[in-house]
Each structure stands twice: as structure tokens, then as C-alpha cells.
Design an enzyme around this catalytic site. Structure first.
Site, PDB file in Angstrom:
ATOM      1  N   ARG A 251       0.925  -1.247  -0.110  1.00  0.00           N
ATOM      2  CA  ARG A 251      -0.183   0.011   0.105  1.00  0.00           C
ATOM      3  C   ARG A 251       0.748   1.284  -0.181  1.00  0.00           C
ATOM      4  O   ARG A 251       0.646   2.318  -0.679  1.00  0.00           O
ATOM      5  CB  ARG A 251      -0.720   0.012   1.309  1.00  0.00           C
ATOM      6  CG  ARG A 251      -1.712   1.287   1.099  1.00  0.00           C
ATOM      7  CD  ARG A 251      -3.046   1.325   2.232  1.00  0.00           C
ATOM      8  NE  ARG A 251      -2.907   0.468   3.250  1.00  0.00           N
ATOM      9  CZ  ARG A 251      -2.094   0.401   4.369  1.00  0.00           C
ATOM     10  NH1 ARG A 251      -1.542   1.432   4.562  1.00  0.00           N
ATOM     11  NH2 ARG A 251      -2.346  -0.670   5.423  1.00  0.00           N
TER      12      ARG A 251
ATOM     13  N   TYR B 246     -15.359  18.502 -14.656  1.00  0.00           N
ATOM     14  CA  TYR B 246     -16.117  17.088 -14.947  1.00  0.00           C
ATOM     15  C   TYR B 246     -17.088  16.841 -13.719  1.00  0.00           C
ATOM     16  O   TYR B 246     -16.991  16.957 -12.660  1.00  0.00           O
ATOM     17  CB  TYR B 246     -14.812  16.352 -14.839  1.00  0.00           C
ATOM     18  CG  TYR B 246     -15.223  14.803 -14.759  1.00  0.00           C
ATOM     19  CD1 TYR B 246     -15.321  14.126 -16.040  1.00  0.00           C
ATOM     20  CD2 TYR B 246     -15.093  13.918 -13.671  1.00  0.00           C
ATOM     21  CE1 TYR B 246     -15.576  12.768 -16.064  1.00  0.00           C
ATOM     22  CE2 TYR B 246     -15.400  12.540 -13.804  1.00  0.00           C
ATOM     23  CZ  TYR B 246     -15.633  11.897 -14.965  1.00  0.00           C
ATOM     24  OH  TYR B 246     -15.664  10.745 -15.018  1.00  0.00           O
TER      25      TYR B 246
ATOM     26  N   ASP C 162      -6.622  19.988 -13.500  1.00  0.00           N
ATOM     27  CA  ASP C 162      -7.240  18.776 -14.035  1.00  0.00           C
ATOM     28  C   ASP C 162      -6.607  18.661 -15.607  1.00  0.00           C
ATOM     29  O   ASP C 162      -7.171  19.533 -16.438  1.00  0.00           O
ATOM     30  CB  ASP C 162      -8.660  18.537 -14.007  1.00  0.00           C
ATOM     31  CG  ASP C 162      -9.133  17.152 -14.392  1.00  0.00           C
ATOM     32  OD1 ASP C 162      -8.361  16.645 -15.492  1.00  0.00           O
ATOM     33  OD2 ASP C 162     -10.298  16.863 -14.331  1.00  0.00           O
TER      34      ASP C 162
ATOM     35  N   LYS D 117      -7.612   7.983 -19.243  1.00  0.00           N
ATOM     36  CA  LYS D 117      -7.862   8.487 -20.657  1.00  0.00           C
ATOM     37  C   LYS D 117      -6.685   8.688 -21.589  1.00  0.00           C
ATOM     38  O   LYS D 117      -6.069   7.374 -21.869  1.00  0.00           O
ATOM     39  CB  LYS D 117      -8.516   9.926 -20.635  1.00  0.00           C
ATOM     40  CG  LYS D 117      -9.490   9.922 -19.336  1.00  0.00           C
ATOM     41  CD  LYS D 117     -10.672   9.457 -19.932  1.00  0.00           C
ATOM     42  CE  LYS D 117     -11.629   9.198 -18.443  1.00  0.00           C
ATOM     43  NZ  LYS D 117     -12.121  10.547 -17.827  1.00  0.00           N
TER      44      LYS D 117
HETATM   45  C1  LIG Z   1     -12.545  10.779 -16.539  1.00  0.00           C
HETATM   46  C2  LIG Z   1     -12.274  11.905 -15.881  1.00  0.00           C
HETATM   47  C3  LIG Z   1     -12.112  12.120 -14.567  1.00  0.00           C
HETATM   48  C4  LIG Z   1     -12.339  11.064 -13.421  1.00  0.00           C
HETATM   49  O1  LIG Z   1     -11.310   9.970 -13.677  1.00  0.00           O
HETATM   50  P1  LIG Z   1     -11.400   8.570 -13.517  1.00  0.00           P
HETATM   51  O2  LIG Z   1     -10.139   7.812 -13.789  1.00  0.00           O
HETATM   52  O3  LIG Z   1     -12.801   8.044 -14.222  1.00  0.00           O
HETATM   53  O4  LIG Z   1     -11.825   8.302 -11.865  1.00  0.00           O
HETATM   54  C5  LIG Z   1     -11.744  13.337 -14.107  1.00  0.00           C
HETATM   55  N1  LIG Z   1     -11.628  14.323 -14.791  1.00  0.00           N
HETATM   56  C6  LIG Z   1     -11.757  14.419 -16.242  1.00  0.00           C
HETATM   57  C7  LIG Z   1     -11.404  15.429 -17.183  1.00  0.00           C
HETATM   58  C8  LIG Z   1     -12.294  13.263 -16.644  1.00  0.00           C
HETATM   59  O5  LIG Z   1     -12.266  13.008 -18.056  1.00  0.00           O
END
Ligand SMILES: *Cc1c(COP(=O)(O)O)cnc(C)c1O
Length: 381
Positions: free
Chosen positions: A46, A98, A170, A195
Site C-alpha cells: 500500500r 467534470y 485537471d 484517458k
Molecule cells: C474521466 C475524468 C475524470 C475522472 O477520472 P476516473 O479515472 O474516471 O476516476 C476526471 N476529470 C476528467 C476531465 C475526466 O475526463
């Protein structure tokens, strides 16, 4: 080191025990100690794992930061950032972040006493008017989803720094290949690694990168205390994914640019949202702040009916209908019924999400095939 070299080499070195060029998947929960407290830097998985360590170093290098921390998902990375704050602390975020980030802030952290100010994205430019003595963090996301609005990171971080307010960006939609928020003054950069970084639609993961030692040690403490860690197999897949990040992003940008121009000229298509188009309001800013315009394109049909959009999407063959983005394969989503389906229609329209808005994550297939697919899907009636 330049980007492509970092994408392939940063953080990874031949395995010391065998010389294996690829970082092994250290599928272990614990590490044997020679005598109590005498170990090789790893005690329990962990807290740390060598496959994860390699990935964290690679991600830190790609974002020009000193510390990378990987999480079980993008949202668990965001969760860790929010746990830095106490009841009464105030966080400012644009309202079209998001949806999952909004839900985490609103439904989990607001009831715990953190104060959130969700502001119109156009207001974020006047951030100095929004900051109060309790403001501790400004959360940014650019380009935004699904309208691809662009926020000036440097302008906002400059004001926040003067007022001792942290900023977290982000950077999921841009990926580190196109934008490096730390270089623009941000304190923390957050990724949904799921992504573009992973890039192959086979892993859910998140990451934070910072160059602030104090923040990094607080975040590592929170991670070890809360336990939101990714498994070593997933770290391996992402290490493999980022070796082609630069090439994938080049093709995503090229294909998306061509798709956007083709859509904009189509008689049945209304507005097209893509920062690479000269009439996009954020075009000039994106040109300065990013090294390309990304792989996501949104558009509206002129015939503004919900059913028409649904039928068009059902007809798409190469663009698969599904949530997510950033994989090698093209995807399409319908924000009005999918990501923003829980939002009342009037609210949705207020933030500019029409019933016929379609969001494409343009993949790296042959662009002629992608355009032919859109053509048959849009053009038949
Ligand atoms: C998908 C996404 C998230 C969340 O991420 P997860 O890996 O699905 O938890 C946060 N911000 C943006 C812009 C995203 O496209």
C-alpha cells in the site's frame, strides 16, 4: 531531455536482478526484511511498489514536476487533494468541471464542512474578485468537457500565488504532451490516467504531480492512510501506454483537426466546438498555452431534436457509443442523455448543452474512414 525520450525512458531502468528491459510487474503485497526495519526501501505494497514507483517517476518527468503519485482512479486522486483541507476552508471551482469531480465536491466534501464556490467559467478570469480570506484552493480544468472552453492557467495561478491560494489543474483532456500546468504556475496537476495517458481503454487510474515537497509529503501521507492505490498490473499497462503518448497525441490532434474542419463545412451540422478552429473563442489562448488542440471535438446538428441526435449516434459504426475518451479507438457520447443526463434540461441548456450536442473522442484510425463514418451517420436523412 525532450518529451519523446522522456516518454520512453523516464523512470524506467533495466531490472537490477535480471536486466529485463521492461519494468516487471511486482505482484506482491509485502517485502521480506533482513531484520526488523532493515529493508530495501519497500515494506508493504500500500505504501509503495516498484512498478508503481517507476510509473510515478515517469509521470513526474512528463509533467516537469518532482513528485508523482498514482491512484486507483482519477477521482481518488481528486479525493486526496480535497483531503488536504479542513472544515471552513473554501475552494473555488468552475461549475462546468467534470461531473464526477462536482459530485465528489458537492456530495462528499461539502457535507463535511468544506465550503465550495462554483462559479461561471467566464467569471474565473476575474479570480481576484472571488477570493476570500478563507480561500485555500482554486480548482481548474482546461479544456473543459464537453464544450472545450479554455481557461488562462498562467493568469489565474499568478493571482492565486500572490494571495497564497493553491491551484490544482485537471489536465486530463490535454495530457502532458499538450500542456504542462506546473510550468504555468500551478501547484498540483491532476490526471485521469484512464484517458490519454493509459490510452488503450484498458485501465482506470489517476495521478497527481507536484514540485512542492511539503504538499507531496502530505499527499503521500493521505494516500498511505486512505489506501487508494493502483495495482502493479495496471501500473505496467500505463507504463507501456505512455511510451507512445507523443505519437498517439500527434495523431489524435491531426485527426480531430480534420474532423472539426469537415464538420464545420457540413450543411446539416450546426456549431462545432474545437479549440483548433479559428472561430473558437479560446483559439488564441489555446495556441499559446497548449502545443496542439487535442482529440476531442463536440458538435451540434442543425435539426435540433433529441431523437435526431440519438439516431445519428446509433448509425455510427467506427465511432463506438460509450463514456470515456482518450483511447486509440474513436468514441462518441451524447452529453444530454449520458454524462449530463442527471441534470435538469433547463440547467443543461443554461450551460450551453443542447439536445443535439454530440461529443467525439477522435481516435487514431485512418481519418478518411472516420469522416466517411460521420458522413453516413449524419447524412442519411
Ligand atoms: C474521466 C475524468 C475524470 C475522472 O477520472 P476516473 O479515472 O474516471 O476516476 C476526471 N476529470 C476528467 C476531465 C475526466 O475526463
Amino acid at each position: 531531455m525532450k518529451f519523446a525520450t522522456k516518454a520512453i525512458h523516464a523512470g524506467v531502468e533495466p531490472d537490477p536482478s535480471t536486466g529485463a528491459i521492461m519494468t516487471p510487474i511486482y505482484q506482491t503485497s509485502t517485502y521480506v526484511q533482513e531484520s526488523p526495519g532493515k529493508h530495501k526501501g519497500y515494506e508493504y505494497a500500500r505504501s509503495s511498489n516498484p512498478t508503481r514507483t517507476a510509473l510515478q517517476k515517469a509521470l513526474a518527468a512528463l509533467e516537469n514536476g518532482s513528485h508523482g503519485i498514482c491512484y486507483a482512479s482519477g477521482l481518488s486522486a481528486t479525493d486526496a487533494v480535497l483531503k488536504l483541507f479542513k472544515p471552513g476552508d473554501e475552494i473555488i471551482a468552475p461549475s462546468d468541471i467534470y461531473g464526477g469531480t462536482y459530485r465528489l465536491m458537492k456530495r462528499i466534501f461539502e457535507p463535511l464542512g468544506i465550503v465550495f464556490k462554483f462559479v461561471d467559467i467566464e467569471e474565473v478570469g476575474q479570480i481576484d474578485r472571488l477570493l476570500s480570506k478563507n480561500t485555500k484552493l482554486v480548482w481548474l480544468e482546461t479544456p473543459t468537457n464537453p464544450l472545450l472552453k479554455i481557461i488562462d492557467i498562467e493568469q489565474i495561478t499568478r493571482i492565486c500565488k500572490e494571495r497564497n491560494v493553491l491551484t490544482c489543474v485537471d489536465n486530463t483532456f490535454a495530457s502532458p504532451y499538450l500542456q504542462n500546468p506546473l510550468d504555468l504556475g500551478a501547484d498540483i496537476v491532476m490526471h485521469s490516467v484512464t484517458k490519454y495517458l493509459g490510452g488503450h481503454s484498458d485501465t482506470v487510474m489517476g495521478a497527481l504531480v507536484t514540485s512542492n515537497d511539503e504538499l507531496a509529503s502530505q499527499l503521500k501521507f493521505i494516500q498511505n492512510a486512505s489506501g487508494a492505490v493502483p495495482g502493479p498490473q495496471d501500473c505496467f499497462l500505463v507504463l507501456r501506454g505512455i511510451k507512445t503518448l507523443h505519437i498517439r497525441m500527434q495523431r489524435h490532434c491531426e485527426n480531430a483537426g480534420q474532423v472539426a474542419v469537415w464538420l464545420a463545412a457540413h450543411p446539416k451540422v450546426g456549431k462545432v466546438y474545437y479549440p483548433g478552429l479559428p472561430d473558437h473563442p479560446g483559439h488564441a489562448l489555446a495556441g499559446r498555452q497548449m502545443r496542439g488542440f487535442g482529440g476531442v471535438v463536440s458538435f451540434e446538428l442543425k435539426d435540433d431534436s433529441y431523437e435526431k441526435a440519438v439516431r445519428t449516434m446509433e448509425r455510427m459504426e467506427i465511432f463506438a457509443l460509450g463514456e470515456s475518451l482518450g483511447g486509440v479507438e474513436s468514441l462518441c457520447t451524447h452529453p444530454a442523455s449520458m454524462s449530463h443526463g442527471g441534470m435538469p434540461r433547463e440547467e443543461r441548456l443554461k450551460i450551453g448543452l443542447k439536445d443535439t450536442l454530440i461529443r467525439l473522442s477522435v481516435g487514431i484510425e485512418d481519418v478518411e474512414d472516420l469522416i466517411a463514418d460521420l458522413d453516413q451517420a449524419i447524412g442519411t436523412d
